[in-house]
Scaffold this active site. Structure first.
Site, PDB file in Angstrom:
ATOM      1  N   ILE A 129       2.859 -68.189  77.528  1.00  0.00           N
ATOM      2  CA  ILE A 129       3.888 -69.070  76.993  1.00  0.00           C
ATOM      3  C   ILE A 129       3.571 -70.545  77.260  1.00  0.00           C
ATOM      4  CG2 ILE A 129       5.387 -69.004  79.032  1.00  0.00           C
ATOM      5  CD1 ILE A 129       7.797 -68.826  77.050  1.00  0.00           C
ATOM      6  N   TYR A 132       3.273 -61.008  76.532  1.00  0.00           N
ATOM      7  CA  TYR A 132       2.889 -62.336  77.014  1.00  0.00           C
ATOM      8  C   TYR A 132       3.395 -62.567  78.433  1.00  0.00           C
ATOM      9  CZ  TYR A 132       7.609 -64.343  76.237  1.00  0.00           C
ATOM     10  OH  TYR A 132       8.951 -64.632  76.290  1.00  0.00           O
ATOM     11  N   CYS A 133       2.819 -63.596  79.067  1.00  0.00           N
ATOM     12  CA  CYS A 133       3.240 -64.023  80.408  1.00  0.00           C
ATOM     13  C   CYS A 133       3.170 -65.547  80.435  1.00  0.00           C
ATOM     14  CB  CYS A 133       2.388 -63.358  81.491  1.00  0.00           C
ATOM     15  SG  CYS A 133       0.637 -63.782  81.408  1.00  0.00           S
ATOM     16  N   LEU A 134       2.736 -66.125  81.534  1.00  0.00           N
ATOM     17  CA  LEU A 134       2.609 -67.580  81.605  1.00  0.00           C
ATOM     18  C   LEU A 134       1.279 -68.058  81.026  1.00  0.00           C
ATOM     19  CD1 LEU A 134       3.787 -70.300  82.519  1.00  0.00           C
ATOM     20  CD2 LEU A 134       2.633 -69.947  84.712  1.00  0.00           C
ATOM     21  N   GLY A 139      -1.582 -65.561  80.387  1.00  0.00           N
ATOM     22  CA  GLY A 139      -2.334 -64.477  79.756  1.00  0.00           C
ATOM     23  C   GLY A 139      -2.916 -63.469  80.727  1.00  0.00           C
TER      24      GLY A 139
END
Length: 107
Positions: free
Chosen positions: A98, A70-72, A74
């Site tokens: 996230i 995951y990241c901020l 996607g």
């Protein structure tokens, strides 16, 4: 309209984290910057920023390990998963960002 939906990231981080939690030996991988990670991350996640993703083999040696990435939002996690699959990680999955996570984050 369907064509545009095809390109949209439909990963749901909440479902992805729930799946990670039931998968023994899985790794929850956060590919945001170190600063973003320190501002708040999902408990139990490992931070390897996208620009250092080539170092993943130092952390996750078994390429069959399930990786939930995951990241901020996607986007970066999608790039990371593409790279991970290119280098042989067969169970890498983009679970999105996230920013949509409804669970607790830790600092």
């Amino acid at each position: 309209m369907r064509l545009f939906n095809f390109f949209r990231n439909t990963a749901d981080i909440n479902t992805g984290v729930a799946e990670y939690e039931t998968n023994v030996g899985a790794v929850l991988l956060d590919v945001r910057t170190t600063e973003e990670y320190n501002d708040g991350h999902i408990d139990g996640s490992v931070n390897i920023p996208l620009d250092k993703i080539s170092s993943v083999e130092n952390t996750v040696k078994d390429k069959s390990t399930p990786l939930y990435v995951y990241c901020l939002s996607g986007g970066r996690s999608g790039q990371a998963v593409s790279y991970l699959k290119q280098i042989g990680y067969i169970n890498a999955k983009n679970i999105g960002g996230i920013s949509s996570y409804r669970g607790k984050v830790v600092k």
